[in-house]
Design a protein around this motif. Structure first.
Motif, PDB file in Angstrom:
ATOM      1  N   SER A   5      -8.160 -29.977 112.784  1.00 58.65           N
ATOM      2  CA  SER A   5      -8.005 -30.851 113.945  1.00 58.65           C
ATOM      3  C   SER A   5      -7.319 -32.159 113.559  1.00 58.65           C
ATOM      4  O   SER A   5      -6.599 -32.745 114.368  1.00 58.65           O
ATOM      5  CB  SER A   5      -9.354 -31.116 114.610  1.00 58.65           C
ATOM      6  OG  SER A   5     -10.205 -31.849 113.768  1.00 58.65           O
ATOM      7  N   TRP A  42      -6.590 -29.565 119.295  1.00 53.90           N
ATOM      8  CA  TRP A  42      -7.428 -30.638 118.755  1.00 53.90           C
ATOM      9  C   TRP A  42      -8.653 -30.851 119.638  1.00 53.90           C
ATOM     10  O   TRP A  42      -9.770 -30.979 119.151  1.00 53.90           O
ATOM     11  CB  TRP A  42      -6.604 -31.916 118.650  1.00 53.90           C
ATOM     12  CG  TRP A  42      -7.419 -33.111 118.307  1.00 53.90           C
ATOM     13  CD1 TRP A  42      -7.893 -33.439 117.068  1.00 53.90           C
ATOM     14  CD2 TRP A  42      -7.880 -34.119 119.203  1.00 53.90           C
ATOM     15  NE1 TRP A  42      -8.610 -34.614 117.147  1.00 53.90           N
ATOM     16  CE2 TRP A  42      -8.623 -35.047 118.447  1.00 53.90           C
ATOM     17  CE3 TRP A  42      -7.727 -34.340 120.562  1.00 53.90           C
ATOM     18  CZ2 TRP A  42      -9.204 -36.166 119.025  1.00 53.90           C
ATOM     19  CZ3 TRP A  42      -8.310 -35.452 121.130  1.00 53.90           C
ATOM     20  CH2 TRP A  42      -9.041 -36.347 120.365  1.00 53.90           C
ATOM     21  N   TYR A  43      -8.452 -30.873 120.964  1.00 52.15           N
ATOM     22  CA  TYR A  43      -9.560 -31.084 121.893  1.00 52.15           C
ATOM     23  C   TYR A  43     -10.586 -29.951 121.791  1.00 52.15           C
ATOM     24  O   TYR A  43     -11.793 -30.201 121.733  1.00 52.15           O
ATOM     25  CB  TYR A  43      -9.021 -31.180 123.323  1.00 52.15           C
ATOM     26  CG  TYR A  43     -10.100 -31.316 124.363  1.00 52.15           C
ATOM     27  CD1 TYR A  43     -10.746 -32.529 124.537  1.00 52.15           C
ATOM     28  CD2 TYR A  43     -10.470 -30.238 125.156  1.00 52.15           C
ATOM     29  CE1 TYR A  43     -11.745 -32.669 125.484  1.00 52.15           C
ATOM     30  CE2 TYR A  43     -11.465 -30.365 126.099  1.00 52.15           C
ATOM     31  CZ  TYR A  43     -12.098 -31.575 126.261  1.00 52.15           C
ATOM     32  OH  TYR A  43     -13.088 -31.701 127.190  1.00 52.15           O
ATOM     33  N   VAL A  44     -10.101 -28.734 121.730  1.00 51.66           N
ATOM     34  CA  VAL A  44     -11.015 -27.578 121.641  1.00 51.66           C
ATOM     35  C   VAL A  44     -11.801 -27.617 120.338  1.00 51.66           C
ATOM     36  O   VAL A  44     -13.011 -27.369 120.324  1.00 51.66           O
ATOM     37  CB  VAL A  44     -10.220 -26.265 121.781  1.00 51.66           C
ATOM     38  CG1 VAL A  44     -11.069 -25.054 121.407  1.00 51.66           C
ATOM     39  CG2 VAL A  44      -9.684 -26.120 123.197  1.00 51.66           C
ATOM     40  N   GLU A  46     -12.539 -30.245 118.516  1.00 55.82           N
ATOM     41  CA  GLU A  46     -13.505 -31.352 118.555  1.00 55.82           C
ATOM     42  C   GLU A  46     -14.690 -31.009 119.449  1.00 55.82           C
ATOM     43  O   GLU A  46     -15.830 -31.361 119.133  1.00 55.82           O
ATOM     44  CB  GLU A  46     -12.822 -32.631 119.033  1.00 55.82           C
ATOM     45  CG  GLU A  46     -11.872 -33.219 118.005  1.00 55.82           C
ATOM     46  CD  GLU A  46     -12.583 -33.626 116.729  1.00 55.82           C
ATOM     47  OE1 GLU A  46     -13.618 -34.315 116.800  1.00 55.82           O
ATOM     48  OE2 GLU A  46     -12.107 -33.260 115.633  1.00 55.82           O
ATOM     49  N   ARG A  47     -14.465 -30.345 120.556  1.00 53.68           N
ATOM     50  CA  ARG A  47     -15.566 -29.945 121.445  1.00 53.68           C
ATOM     51  C   ARG A  47     -16.452 -28.899 120.759  1.00 53.68           C
ATOM     52  O   ARG A  47     -17.666 -28.919 120.920  1.00 53.68           O
ATOM     53  CB  ARG A  47     -15.014 -29.357 122.763  1.00 53.68           C
ATOM     54  CG  ARG A  47     -14.314 -30.341 123.640  1.00 53.68           C
ATOM     55  CD  ARG A  47     -15.237 -31.068 124.504  1.00 53.68           C
ATOM     56  NE  ARG A  47     -15.934 -30.152 125.384  1.00 53.68           N
ATOM     57  CZ  ARG A  47     -16.774 -30.523 126.303  1.00 53.68           C
ATOM     58  NH1 ARG A  47     -17.008 -31.795 126.486  1.00 53.68           N
ATOM     59  NH2 ARG A  47     -17.369 -29.652 127.053  1.00 53.68           N
ATOM     60  N   ARG A  48     -15.832 -28.004 120.015  1.00 50.10           N
ATOM     61  CA  ARG A  48     -16.594 -26.964 119.337  1.00 50.10           C
ATOM     62  C   ARG A  48     -17.489 -27.545 118.253  1.00 50.10           C
ATOM     63  O   ARG A  48     -18.591 -27.087 118.011  1.00 50.10           O
ATOM     64  CB  ARG A  48     -15.624 -25.946 118.712  1.00 50.10           C
ATOM     65  CG  ARG A  48     -16.339 -24.746 118.108  1.00 50.10           C
ATOM     66  CD  ARG A  48     -15.414 -23.919 117.288  1.00 50.10           C
ATOM     67  NE  ARG A  48     -15.034 -24.706 116.113  1.00 50.10           N
ATOM     68  CZ  ARG A  48     -14.160 -24.319 115.225  1.00 50.10           C
ATOM     69  NH1 ARG A  48     -13.534 -23.197 115.378  1.00 50.10           N
ATOM     70  NH2 ARG A  48     -13.889 -25.073 114.179  1.00 50.10           N
ATOM     71  N   ASP A  49     -16.996 -28.609 117.614  1.00 49.05           N
ATOM     72  CA  ASP A  49     -17.790 -29.264 116.567  1.00 49.05           C
ATOM     73  C   ASP A  49     -18.909 -30.120 117.133  1.00 49.05           C
ATOM     74  O   ASP A  49     -19.723 -30.638 116.396  1.00 49.05           O
ATOM     75  CB  ASP A  49     -16.886 -30.132 115.687  1.00 49.05           C
ATOM     76  CG  ASP A  49     -15.978 -29.297 114.801  1.00 49.05           C
ATOM     77  OD1 ASP A  49     -16.231 -28.099 114.625  1.00 49.05           O
ATOM     78  OD2 ASP A  49     -14.984 -29.854 114.298  1.00 49.05           O
ATOM     79  N   GLY A  50     -18.915 -30.321 118.450  1.00 48.88           N
ATOM     80  CA  GLY A  50     -19.974 -31.061 119.095  1.00 48.88           C
ATOM     81  C   GLY A  50     -19.828 -32.561 118.991  1.00 48.88           C
ATOM     82  O   GLY A  50     -20.801 -33.295 119.046  1.00 48.88           O
ATOM     83  N   ARG A  51     -18.613 -33.046 118.884  1.00 48.29           N
ATOM     84  CA  ARG A  51     -18.396 -34.494 118.765  1.00 48.29           C
ATOM     85  C   ARG A  51     -17.852 -35.059 120.033  1.00 48.29           C
ATOM     86  O   ARG A  51     -17.286 -34.472 120.848  1.00 48.29           O
ATOM     87  CB  ARG A  51     -17.433 -34.777 117.619  1.00 48.29           C
ATOM     88  CG  ARG A  51     -18.030 -34.345 116.318  1.00 48.29           C
ATOM     89  CD  ARG A  51     -17.072 -34.576 115.195  1.00 48.29           C
ATOM     90  NE  ARG A  51     -17.676 -33.990 114.006  1.00 48.29           N
ATOM     91  CZ  ARG A  51     -17.003 -33.681 112.943  1.00 48.29           C
ATOM     92  NH1 ARG A  51     -15.727 -33.891 112.875  1.00 48.29           N
ATOM     93  NH2 ARG A  51     -17.598 -33.153 111.921  1.00 48.29           N
TER      94      ARG A  51
END
Length: 51
Positions: A5, A42-44, A46-51
């Protein structure tokens, strides 16, 4: 931020800057599409990592 990301976050603005420097309309469209895909990725991530 994961390594992938981080790369996507750097490539998106770089592609947009390069799009302003080239004169071929097809290359500009391709670079803008690439930048959009980098930002979505990048957005996906970051969302998957829970941030």
């Amino acid at each position: 931020m994961s390594k992938i990301s981080g790369i996507a976050a750097v490539l998106a603005p770089a592609a947009l800057v390069l799009a302003f420097l080239v004169s071929d309309p097809v290359a500009v469209a391709a670079l803008c599409l690439f930048a959009l895909l980098c930002l979505v990725g990048w957005y996906v991530l970051e969302r998957r990592d829970g941030r």
